[in-house]
Scaffold this motif. Structure first.
Motif, mmCIF file in Angstrom:
data_model
loop_
_atom_site.group_PDB
_atom_site.id
_atom_site.type_symbol
_atom_site.label_atom_id
_atom_site.label_comp_id
_atom_site.label_asym_id
_atom_site.label_seq_id
_atom_site.Cartn_x
_atom_site.Cartn_y
_atom_site.Cartn_z
ATOM 1 N N GLY A 32 81.578 -27.905 47.630
ATOM 2 C CA GLY A 32 81.978 -28.597 48.490
ATOM 3 C C GLY A 32 82.448 -30.131 48.080
ATOM 4 N N ASP A 33 82.135 -30.473 46.639
ATOM 5 C CA ASP A 33 82.437 -31.765 46.215
ATOM 6 C C ASP A 33 83.905 -32.166 46.902
ATOM 7 O OD1 ASP A 33 80.438 -32.590 44.205
ATOM 8 O OD2 ASP A 33 80.571 -30.414 43.696
ATOM 9 N N GLU A 37 84.753 -37.431 51.109
ATOM 10 C CA GLU A 37 85.645 -38.370 50.421
ATOM 11 C C GLU A 37 87.131 -37.857 51.295
ATOM 12 O OE1 GLU A 37 82.590 -38.571 47.395
ATOM 13 O OE2 GLU A 37 83.925 -36.836 48.608
ATOM 14 N N VAL A 38 87.316 -37.059 51.963
ATOM 15 C CA VAL A 38 88.492 -36.550 52.786
ATOM 16 C C VAL A 38 88.045 -36.335 54.187
ATOM 17 C CG1 VAL A 38 89.536 -35.461 50.758
ATOM 18 C CG2 VAL A 38 87.986 -33.869 52.380
ATOM 19 N N GLU A 158 82.491 -21.582 35.835
ATOM 20 C CA GLU A 158 83.603 -22.493 36.507
ATOM 21 C C GLU A 158 83.504 -22.751 37.855
ATOM 22 O OE1 GLU A 158 88.328 -22.123 37.081
ATOM 23 O OE2 GLU A 158 87.344 -20.674 35.901
ATOM 24 N N VAL A 159 83.483 -23.989 38.183
ATOM 25 C CA VAL A 159 83.437 -24.438 39.423
ATOM 26 C C VAL A 159 84.558 -24.853 40.214
ATOM 27 C CG1 VAL A 159 82.242 -26.375 41.107
ATOM 28 C CG2 VAL A 159 81.021 -25.456 39.113
ATOM 29 N N ARG A 160 85.161 -24.403 41.118
ATOM 30 C CA ARG A 160 86.468 -24.825 41.781
ATOM 31 C C ARG A 160 86.115 -25.734 43.121
ATOM 32 N NH1 ARG A 160 89.786 -19.104 40.984
ATOM 33 N NH2 ARG A 160 89.615 -19.401 38.600
ATOM 34 N N LEU A 161 86.961 -26.727 43.556
ATOM 35 C CA LEU A 161 86.642 -27.658 44.451
ATOM 36 C C LEU A 161 87.729 -27.463 45.514
ATOM 37 C CD1 LEU A 161 85.795 -30.369 41.977
ATOM 38 C CD2 LEU A 161 84.154 -28.850 42.928
ATOM 39 N N PRO A 162 87.637 -26.752 46.432
ATOM 40 C CA PRO A 162 88.948 -26.610 47.439
ATOM 41 C C PRO A 162 89.160 -27.935 48.192
ATOM 42 C CG PRO A 162 86.918 -25.449 48.116
ATOM 43 C CD PRO A 162 86.645 -25.667 46.707
ATOM 44 N N PHE A 163 88.251 -28.539 48.324
ATOM 45 C CA PHE A 163 88.330 -29.871 49.291
ATOM 46 C C PHE A 163 89.072 -30.724 48.291
ATOM 47 C CE2 PHE A 163 84.591 -28.978 51.901
ATOM 48 C CZ PHE A 163 85.169 -27.998 52.835
ATOM 49 N N ALA A 164 89.472 -30.841 47.161
ATOM 50 C CA ALA A 164 89.746 -31.672 46.293
ATOM 51 C C ALA A 164 91.188 -31.321 45.713
ATOM 52 C CB ALA A 164 89.001 -32.016 44.969
ATOM 53 N N THR A 165 91.795 -30.307 46.265
ATOM 54 C CA THR A 165 92.963 -30.030 45.916
ATOM 55 C C THR A 165 94.158 -30.869 46.531
ATOM 56 O OG1 THR A 165 93.178 -28.264 47.756
ATOM 57 C CG2 THR A 165 92.641 -27.523 45.605
ATOM 58 N N PRO A 166 95.014 -31.369 45.845
ATOM 59 C CA PRO A 166 96.123 -32.132 46.325
ATOM 60 C C PRO A 166 96.563 -32.030 47.475
ATOM 61 C CG PRO A 166 96.391 -31.794 43.829
ATOM 62 C CD PRO A 166 95.412 -30.732 44.430
ATOM 63 N N GLU A 167 97.109 -30.547 47.759
ATOM 64 C CA GLU A 167 97.756 -30.251 48.867
ATOM 65 C C GLU A 167 96.458 -30.630 50.144
ATOM 66 O OE1 GLU A 167 99.533 -28.021 45.609
ATOM 67 O OE2 GLU A 167 97.340 -28.554 46.511
ATOM 68 N N PHE A 168 95.320 -30.047 50.044
ATOM 69 C CA PHE A 168 94.403 -30.378 51.216
ATOM 70 C C PHE A 168 94.322 -31.825 51.450
ATOM 71 C CE2 PHE A 168 90.208 -30.441 53.036
ATOM 72 C CZ PHE A 168 90.304 -29.539 53.797
ATOM 73 N N VAL A 169 94.048 -32.546 50.352
ATOM 74 C CA VAL A 169 93.941 -33.958 50.551
ATOM 75 C C VAL A 169 94.943 -34.743 51.404
ATOM 76 C CG1 VAL A 169 93.503 -36.153 49.205
ATOM 77 C CG2 VAL A 169 92.073 -34.094 48.520
#
Length: 277
Positions: A32-33, A37-38, A158-169
């Motif tokens: 959830g990193d 910030e969003v 490998e860690v993936r950060l869905p809240f940091a994807t450009p489209e979501f932001v």
């Protein structure tokens, strides 16, 4: 392999190590990193919005002069400038470096290096929104993303950060601009509303931010102060005023804050790799 003041690093490392060695052997995890910030999760966003509200009635110049007067002669701040306001919340005034960088010097450097972000800020309806975007530029990139990558890739995870994807932001930024301010978004209101009646009320109704930090004041009052002093060098170097660091720790009647951990981390690295810090 670099100084860090985040007191939760050992916990993150142990979690990654446990997952790597004893977990269910998943090699990809979601984190959830970037959520704060969003979704406006940090308390200083609310304080920043308060400054925006006052700015409707006070000019930036007058507001800055009042701040300088209240803060006993400190130089004024252009609170309408996103980088200067971001440093107001983030800059460490109490430096133990031999050649400390002032907040004004840091502001000039950041404005020079990140001048391009002002084009993005022009889309925003409030300076508070822009300072939140700066958290993504500086804090997320320099702390969270770096930490996650190093700690978990060290365990081949490998860690993936869905809240940091450009489209979501971009979608969240659009919603904030449409509402005109951060007021309706404080405390991750949007995501709380989304999960209302799907998660327990004690989660969706809890406004206080809950972190990983342990009872630092309690630990410091027992053996932690002694540990800090054992780690800290007794003589000044060309870079750090270690004698002042030791005095600051010795005279503290409670945990002196996370800033001190940057110096402790530097002292450990200095000893381990025989560096002059």
């Amino acid at each position: 392999d670099e100084p860090n003041y985040n007191v939760s690093i050992p916990i993150y490392h142990q979690l990654a190590k446990y997952q790597g060695l004893y977990g269910q052997k998943e090699r990809v995890l979601f984190s959830g990193d970037g959520g704060d910030e969003v979704f406006c999760g940090y308390p200083h966003y609310k304080k920043s919005q308060t400054i925006d509200n006052y700015s409707k009635y006070l000019t930036s110049k007058l507001f800055s002069k009042l701040f300088a007067l209240k803060s006993k002669g400190r130089k004024s701040i252009d609170f309408n400038d996103p980088i200067e306001r971001w440093l107001f919340f983030k800059f460490w005034e109490n430096s133990f470096l031999m050649d400390p960088v002032s907040r004004e010097e840091m502001a000039r450097e950041l404005k020079s290096e990140f001048n391009h972000v002002y084009q993005e800020f022009k889309k925003n309806k409030s300076t508070s929104h822009s300072t939140m975007q700066l958290d993504r530029q500086f804090w997320l990139a320099g702390e969270n993303f770096t930490r996650v990558d190093k700690i978990y890739m060290g365990q081949s995870i490998e860690v993936r950060l869905p809240f940091a994807t450009p489209e979501f932001v971009s979608l969240l930024d659009y919603k904030i601009r449409k509402s005109g301010s951060l007021t309706k978004h404080f405390g991750k209101a949007l995501i709380r509303q989304r999960y209302k009646n799907k998660l327990p009320d004690y989660i969706t109704n809890r406004m206080a931010k809950v972190g990983w930090r342990g009872p630092m004041d309690q630990w410091f009052s027992t053996k932690m102060k002694e540990l800090f002093l054992d780690i800290t060098p007794t003589k000044n170097s060309e870079i750090v005023r270690w004698e002042a660091v030791r005095k600051h720790i010795s005279e503290a009647d409670k945990w002196p804050g996370k800033q001190i951990h940057w110096y402790l981390s530097s002292a450990i690295l200095s000893k381990k790799f025989n560096l002059e810090i």
